[in-house]
Scaffold this motif. Structure first.
Motif, PDB file in Angstrom:
ATOM      1  N   LYS A   1      -9.737   1.928   6.871  1.00  0.00           N
ATOM      2  CA  LYS A   1     -10.707   1.009   6.271  1.00  0.00           C
ATOM      3  C   LYS A   1      -9.992  -0.077   5.471  1.00  0.00           C
ATOM      4  N   ARG A   2      -8.968   0.306   4.712  1.00  0.00           N
ATOM      5  CA  ARG A   2      -8.218  -0.666   3.902  1.00  0.00           C
ATOM      6  C   ARG A   2      -7.539  -1.706   4.802  1.00  0.00           C
TER       7      ARG A   2
ATOM      8  N   GLU B   1      -9.671   6.391   5.122  1.00  0.00           N
ATOM      9  CA  GLU B   1      -9.680   5.372   4.063  1.00  0.00           C
ATOM     10  C   GLU B   1      -8.595   4.336   4.306  1.00  0.00           C
TER      11      GLU B   1
ATOM     12  N   GLU C   1     -10.160  -4.120   6.248  1.00  0.00           N
ATOM     13  CA  GLU C   1     -10.628  -5.051   5.220  1.00  0.00           C
ATOM     14  C   GLU C   1      -9.574  -6.105   4.903  1.00  0.00           C
ATOM     15  N   SER C   2      -8.312  -5.702   4.884  1.00  0.00           N
ATOM     16  CA  SER C   2      -7.239  -6.642   4.571  1.00  0.00           C
ATOM     17  C   SER C   2      -6.973  -7.586   5.740  1.00  0.00           C
TER      18      SER C   2
ATOM     19  N   LEU D   1       0.845  -1.179   0.000  1.00  0.00           N
ATOM     20  CA  LEU D   1       0.000   0.000   0.000  1.00  0.00           C
ATOM     21  C   LEU D   1       0.888   1.239   0.000  1.00  0.00           C
TER      22      LEU D   1
END
Length: 479
Positions: free
Chosen positions: A64-65, A61, A68-69, A50
């Motif tokens: 959030k990433r 954001e 989710e990962s 990333l």
């Protein structure tokens, strides 16, 4: 097991100021791309990268990433100017994923592994030096719940105590490292600085590691042992960039590209033999004492359009002081030969070197116009950790600050404080001098007329206009 490798990001405005930020570079984080490649090849973990600056995501954001990962391990690269940003990321990663292991690496960590752990309680492990072999061993140990005492190149916590293991040996066979995992990067987001490319897309290749020279301002994260990729391996990577990513321009981002003269000649001959010089153009960085007419001629034939030379100063006393190992006459000769070969020239200069007077700064600015490269870069001297300059200025107490976010060389355009000033100089004068140096070179009628013939693409026209606005705005701000 899953690992997320994070490149903390500063915006271009934060790095170069409001105006120069419009033409600032955004380049691939090659260190993380290499780490991802070895992790994947060894099947040590599922891996993703990333690059925050490239994808331009907000903190929310980013959180959030990460959620989710849901990685078991998060690796964060730390460059000195990005230290505070990295700390922020590490803090909320630990908050979001309290059971995840946090590993850090990069130039800053290599210089300060113990201090990095002391200052950041959320970090579990610090990797120092080149980490390709280290990361694979480390991931295996984590997966198998083994101790870390036999893993070279790391510092870690053990029952509340920081342990520092021996450094890992320098890897000499760098061909054994797989090609960087560019497929994990947002390759369409990368654009080098305007003076580094003719046409887009333009990407980086590291054809070698290490530099044998001892310049006092340079931190040798990859050491002084020079190691190079084979011709076959370099050609393989060129073809990946041409065929998979449509590269029209390649930057050989080696510290000193022409250390091995014969190797460069063989590479050029292979590029010509395969007809690759008709598909892309390229540039590189090197020293003025490592080129000659014959070498430059074959480089030009192979597609080299730009040479980047570290000149640093127009005063011989200062060049000797920083252990540059070159003379002003060698600079003049190299520039003459490069121009004769039909290759553009970019020159790097530093202002505010130790003991440098204002008169000597003006000598450097004057010398830049005498040798008259196609492009110049004037930066303000920053004694980065791991350099001889850092040790000298820290010892004599002329180093003014250890606020790592201020360790940036474009302070004339940003709001960053200067961390170092020679005795008798002040921040306001040096910041204005940086802007004056750029204006006095770039706003000359001679320079402007010469550049008209290079405007071969709208890519460059756009950045030229933004660069001109940055220079003009600095006049208004100064007045």
């Amino acid at each position: 097991m899953k690992i997320m490798l994070i490149q903390p990001g500063l915006t271009l405005d934060e790095r170069y100021g409001k105006y120069l930020g419009k033409v600032g570079p955004m380049c691939e984080p090659m260190g993380l791309a290499y780490l991802a490649a070895v992790i994947r090849e060894a099947k040590a973990a599922d891996v993703e990268i990333l690059d925050i600056a490239a994808v331009r995501i907000s903190t929310e954001e980013l959180k959030k990433r990460i959620i989710e990962s849901n990685p078991n391990i998060v690796g964060v690269s730390i460059l000195t100017p990005m230290y505070l940003r990295a700390k922020e990321i590490i803090s909320f990663v630990k908050e979001i994923l309290p059971k995840a292991k946090i590993i850090v690496g990069g130039p800053h960590v290599t210089v300060f592994p113990e201090i990095t752990l002391e200052e950041n309680k959320d970090i579990d492990i610090a990797c120092f030096g080149e980490a390709e072999a280290t990361i694979v061993e480390l991931l295996k140990a984590i997966s198998e719940k083994k101790h870390f005492e036999n893993i070279k190149g790391i510092a870690y916590r053990n029952k509340g105590e920081i342990k520092i293991n021996p450094a890992r040996e320098i890897k000499t066979d760098i061909d054994s490292i797989p090609l960087p995992a560019r497929d994990l990067l947002p390759m369409d987001k990368y654009t080098p600085a305007p003076t580094y490319f003719k046409r887009l897309p333009s990407y980086l290749i590291l054809a070698s590691r290490g530099c044998p020279f001892k310049c006092a301002y340079c931190s040798k994260v990859s050491g002084r042992i020079y190691r190079k990729h084979s011709i076959k391996r370099i050609i393989e990577e060129i073809n990946v960039l041409l065929n998979d990513y449509g590269a029209k321009d390649i930057i050989f981002r080696d510290d000193t590209f022409t250390v091995d003269r014969q190797h460069v000649i063989e590479l050029c001959n292979e590029i010509i033999k395969l007809g690759l010089n008709k598909r892309f153009e390229w540039s590189c960085m090197t020293r003025v004492n490592l080129v000659d007419r014959e070498l430059l001629k074959i480089m030009k034939k192979a597609g080299c359009w730009s040479m980047h030379y570290g000149v640093e100063s127009g005063n011989q006393r200062l060049l000797d002081l920083i252990d540059k190992g070159i003379t002003l006459q060698q600079v003049r000769d190299a520039f003459k030969w490069t121009r004769e070969a039909g290759i553009e020239i970019k020159a790097f200069f530093m202002l505010g070197l130790p003991s440098e007077t204002k008169e000597e700064s003006m000598q450097t600015i004057k010398f830049s116009k005498e040798i008259d490269p196609d492009w110049v870069q004037f930066t303000i001297t920053v004694p980065y950790p791991g350099t001889k300059l850092y040790e000298i200025t820290k010892k004599d107490k002329t180093l003014k600050s250890f606020q790592w976010e201020n360790y940036q060389t474009w302070a004339g355009w940003s709001n960053k404080e200067l961390v170092y000033m020679p005795e008798g100089r002040n921040a306001e004068e040096l910041k204005e001098l940086q802007k004056y140096a750029m204006r006095s070179f770039y706003l000359r009628p001679k320079f402007i007329l010469r550049q008209l013939k290079y405007l071969g693409s709208m890519d460059r026209v756009k950045v030229y206009m933004n660069g001109a606005l940055a220079l003009i705005s600095s006049i208004k701000k100064s007045n």
